[in-house]
Design a protein around this motif. Structure first.
Motif, PDB file in Angstrom:
ATOM      1  N   SER A  13     -11.912  -1.363  17.730  1.00  0.00           N
ATOM      2  CA  SER A  13     -11.182  -0.146  17.361  1.00  0.00           C
ATOM      3  C   SER A  13     -10.943  -0.040  15.860  1.00  0.00           C
ATOM      4  O   SER A  13     -10.561   1.016  15.364  1.00  0.00           O
ATOM      5  N   LEU A  14     -11.158  -1.150  15.130  1.00  0.00           N
ATOM      6  CA  LEU A  14     -10.900  -1.153  13.694  1.00  0.00           C
ATOM      7  C   LEU A  14     -12.155  -0.756  12.932  1.00  0.00           C
ATOM      8  O   LEU A  14     -13.171  -1.453  12.978  1.00  0.00           O
ATOM      9  N   GLU A  15     -12.070   0.336  12.219  1.00  0.00           N
ATOM     10  CA  GLU A  15     -13.223   0.828  11.452  1.00  0.00           C
ATOM     11  C   GLU A  15     -13.686  -0.210  10.439  1.00  0.00           C
ATOM     12  O   GLU A  15     -14.877  -0.381  10.196  1.00  0.00           O
TER      13      GLU A  15
ATOM     14  N   SER B 182      -6.439   0.356   5.411  1.00  0.00           N
ATOM     15  CA  SER B 182      -7.858   0.699   5.284  1.00  0.00           C
ATOM     16  C   SER B 182      -8.014   2.156   4.854  1.00  0.00           C
ATOM     17  O   SER B 182      -8.855   2.486   4.015  1.00  0.00           O
ATOM     18  N   GLY B 183      -7.187   3.010   5.438  1.00  0.00           N
ATOM     19  CA  GLY B 183      -7.273   4.436   5.105  1.00  0.00           C
ATOM     20  C   GLY B 183      -6.952   4.718   3.649  1.00  0.00           C
ATOM     21  O   GLY B 183      -7.492   5.663   3.055  1.00  0.00           O
TER      22      GLY B 183
ATOM     23  N   LYS C 261      -4.912  -0.238   9.927  1.00  0.00           N
ATOM     24  CA  LYS C 261      -5.456   1.125   9.907  1.00  0.00           C
ATOM     25  C   LYS C 261      -4.907   1.924   8.726  1.00  0.00           C
ATOM     26  O   LYS C 261      -5.641   2.666   8.055  1.00  0.00           O
ATOM     27  N   ASP C 262      -3.617   1.752   8.420  1.00  0.00           N
ATOM     28  CA  ASP C 262      -3.032   2.457   7.276  1.00  0.00           C
ATOM     29  C   ASP C 262      -3.597   1.940   5.959  1.00  0.00           C
ATOM     30  O   ASP C 262      -3.950   2.719   5.064  1.00  0.00           O
TER      31      ASP C 262
ATOM     32  N   GLN D  19       0.730   5.577   2.670  1.00  0.00           N
ATOM     33  CA  GLN D  19       0.135   4.738   3.712  1.00  0.00           C
ATOM     34  C   GLN D  19       0.201   3.257   3.379  1.00  0.00           C
ATOM     35  O   GLN D  19       0.456   2.412   4.253  1.00  0.00           O
TER      36      GLN D  19
ATOM     37  N   SER E   2       2.021   0.467   5.515  1.00  0.00           N
ATOM     38  CA  SER E   2       1.287  -0.667   6.090  1.00  0.00           C
ATOM     39  C   SER E   2       1.985  -1.983   5.785  1.00  0.00           C
ATOM     40  O   SER E   2       2.003  -2.905   6.610  1.00  0.00           O
TER      41      SER E   2
ATOM     42  N   ASP F  30      -2.078  -4.095  13.871  1.00  0.00           N
ATOM     43  CA  ASP F  30      -3.083  -3.064  14.142  1.00  0.00           C
ATOM     44  C   ASP F  30      -2.775  -1.811  13.328  1.00  0.00           C
ATOM     45  O   ASP F  30      -3.632  -1.254  12.636  1.00  0.00           O
ATOM     46  N   ARG F  31      -1.512  -1.385  13.360  1.00  0.00           N
ATOM     47  CA  ARG F  31      -1.102  -0.196  12.590  1.00  0.00           C
ATOM     48  C   ARG F  31      -1.231  -0.445  11.096  1.00  0.00           C
ATOM     49  O   ARG F  31      -1.682   0.418  10.347  1.00  0.00           O
TER      50      ARG F  31
END
Length: 550
Positions: free
Chosen positions: A345-347, A80-81, A77-78, A45, A49, A73-74
């Motif tokens: 939308s972003l955690e 952060s994960g 999210k990657d 990930q 990212s 955005d992608r």
């Protein structure tokens, strides 16, 4: 990011993407896609990212914010994960810069604030967070400076100071450090702190003499111009204005030094002898912004053009530019809505500090300088007034107010005093806000007042009361006396009337009022009356006091 587990080829490709040289831009997509294949095979990930981040940066350099945000955005999210915090901090910093380009400083503040939180937690373990943290501090400081919250701006600059003290190799970040010092000069001057401001200007001069780095020029010149204003010693103004002009005209502008570029434009456009410089730099900025979605920069530039056309008496050009200004305002509103959807939308953004969130909510509808409702708030409220007056079949009045001879105030007393005069007009107008009266900053030195259900006499009496209260306030604050001019359009909304009918009519009435002298107003019920309308006296007491030479 730890690259030890990757092949030499992958490390080389990532270094190429990180370099951002112009000749590598076109290769970005190809190289990023090649690395992405490896990331997919390894289910990595963080690596994936990075590929999206570099593509986002590619579109950022192409001045395509929409595509940049899609890939960022992608990437966020990657990253952060996989808890790749250095990458998350870097991506949020870029997101903040994109939001600024789109004209969304409040959303930018959110992104920078989160990047700061992550970087502060990790700086002691990894110095790679330092440049990200410094840049995020600096950008938030300048956002707060632009909205006249100098205390908060100073807080961020002092935090920047602490980071620089932790870094051993200052030479590595020389431009960032000089920018930081120049910004401190701006802020200390607004506090009237001659001791700190003067000491920092001397420190900047020492850096300039030891380092012949042309990239420092905008920061050095701006610090000196502001110090000259503050100390009332304009002997070297021409030298530093010429240096700014030479620096920006001699380079292919790519968006660096954007705060400094707009500072130069504002200063040059307001002084008659520098207006040729202003016009040349406007052409350069127009070229940079052409066929882009950088609506925030377009709005800033449009605002400066409107001020310039007003000073030069170019009413036809001002009217044309006003249409473009409205277009950019609407575009900024649309991108702000999209930006807020992305933030939600972003955690990673959900844990944003309450202090920052509350500040953003308050500031979103507030003018940068005066603290009045801003143009966005006016647009929203104007529609409500229009609908209520239509439903009640009662008068809707709209007055555009401006300071007479605002250029002369700036020329005689400097821009800090000019800004203080605008702030005091705002402070007085706030007193008159009510359920049937709404005040806001409109554009440049213009303010707008909406009246519900008032007749002609009541509107003019209200404007005279504003003027009288302002005289008392300026005397109390030891500011130069000045008069107000007003253009008023009032009637019951009928048929196909729109709120823009009122604003365009009031704008023309204001221009006509100023033709009759200072302290005048023109009140009409529709544009057909403008030719025969006689001036009314709004303000008979005020005058612009000439400064006496020592």
């Amino acid at each position: 990011m730890d690259l030890t587990n990757y092949s030499e080829d992958i490390r080389h490709k990532l270094a190429t993407l990180e370099d951002y040289r112009p000749e590598t831009f076109e290769a970005t997509i190809r190289i990023a896609n090649e690395v992405a294949i490896v990331a997919n095979r390894r289910d990595d990930q963080t690596l994936h990212s990075l590929c999206d981040y570099y593509i986002a940066y590619y579109y950022f350099n192409l001045r395509n914010c929409t595509e940049a945000i899609r890939f960022l955005d992608r990437a966020l999210k990657d990253a952060s994960g996989s808890e790749a915090w250095l990458e998350v901090s870097k991506y949020l910093n870029l997101l903040g810069h994109i939001f600024l380009r789109q004209g969304n400083p409040m959303n930018a503040m959110q992104a920078f604030a989160k990047s700061i939180t992550i970087s502060e937690k990790n700086l002691e373990k990894d110095e790679e967070f330092a440049p990200i943290l410094i840049d995020s501090y600096e950008e938030n400081a300048m956002i707060y400076y632009e909205i006249a919250n100098y205390q908060q701006a100073l807080k961020y600059e002092l935090a920047t100071d602490r980071v620089f003290k932790m870094i051993e190799n200052h030479e590595k970040y020389l431009q960032k450090f000089t920018r930081h010092l120049s910004n401190l000069v701006k802020i200390y001057i607004m506090f009237g702190d001659a001791t700190n401001a003067g000491d920092i200007v001397a420190k900047i001069d020492s850096i300039a003499s030891d380092n012949h780095n042309v990239g420092l020029e905008p920061y050095i010149s701006i610090a000196h111009i502001l110090w000259n204003d503050f100390s009332d010693n304009h002997r070297w103004d021409d030298v530093y204005i010429n240096r700014l002009n030479s620096y920006f005209m001699g380079r292919n502008f790519k968006g660096r030094h954007i705060w400094e570029f707009f500072f130069a434009l504002e200063r040059m456009g307001s002084d008659e002898k520098y207006r040729p410089y202003f016009r040349s730099l406007v052409v350069k900025m127009d070229s940079f912004l052409d066929h882009t979605d950088l609506h925030g920069y377009k709005l800033q530039l449009s605002n400066l053009k409107l001020d310039y056309y007003e000073r030069c008496g170019l009413s036809a050009k001002k009217a044309e530019e006003l249409e473009r200004f409205r277009e950019y305002v609407n575009a900024c509103h649309k991108t702000a809505n999209a930006a807020m959807s992305l933030i939600l939308s972003l955690e990673i953004m959900k844990a944003l500090e309450n202090e920052v969130i509350n500040a953003l909510v308050v500031r979103e509808a507030m003018d940068d300088l005066t603290g009045l409702p801003n143009r966005k708030a006016f647009n929203d409220m104007a529609d409500r007034f229009f609908e209520r007056c239509t439903g009640k079949n009662t008068n809707l009045g709209l007055a555009l107010i401006t300071i007479d001879n605002v250029k002369k105030i700036n020329d005689l007393y400097g821009y800090i005093i000019g800004d203080r005069c605008l702030v005091e007009v705002g402070n007085i107008l706030k007193r008159f806000n009510s359920k049937t009266t709404f005040v806001a900053r409109y554009v440049g030195a213009e303010f707008v007042v909406l009246f519900e259900g008032l007749n002609d006499t009541e509107i003019t009496d209200r404007l005279r009361s504003i003027s009288q209260a302002l005289h008392a306030r300026t005397a109390e604050q030891e500011l130069p006396e000045f008069t107000l001019a007003a253009g008023i359009c009032t009637h019951v909304p009928k048929g196909l009337n729109k709120i823009w009918d009122y604003t365009s009519c009031a704008d023309l009435a204001l221009l006509r009022a100023m033709q009759f002298g200072t302290g005048r107003g023109i009140l009409v019920h529709h544009q057909m009356e403008l030719g025969a309308a006689a001036p009314i006296t709004i303000d008979s007491k005020g005058r612009l006091v000439e400064r006496k030479e020592d």
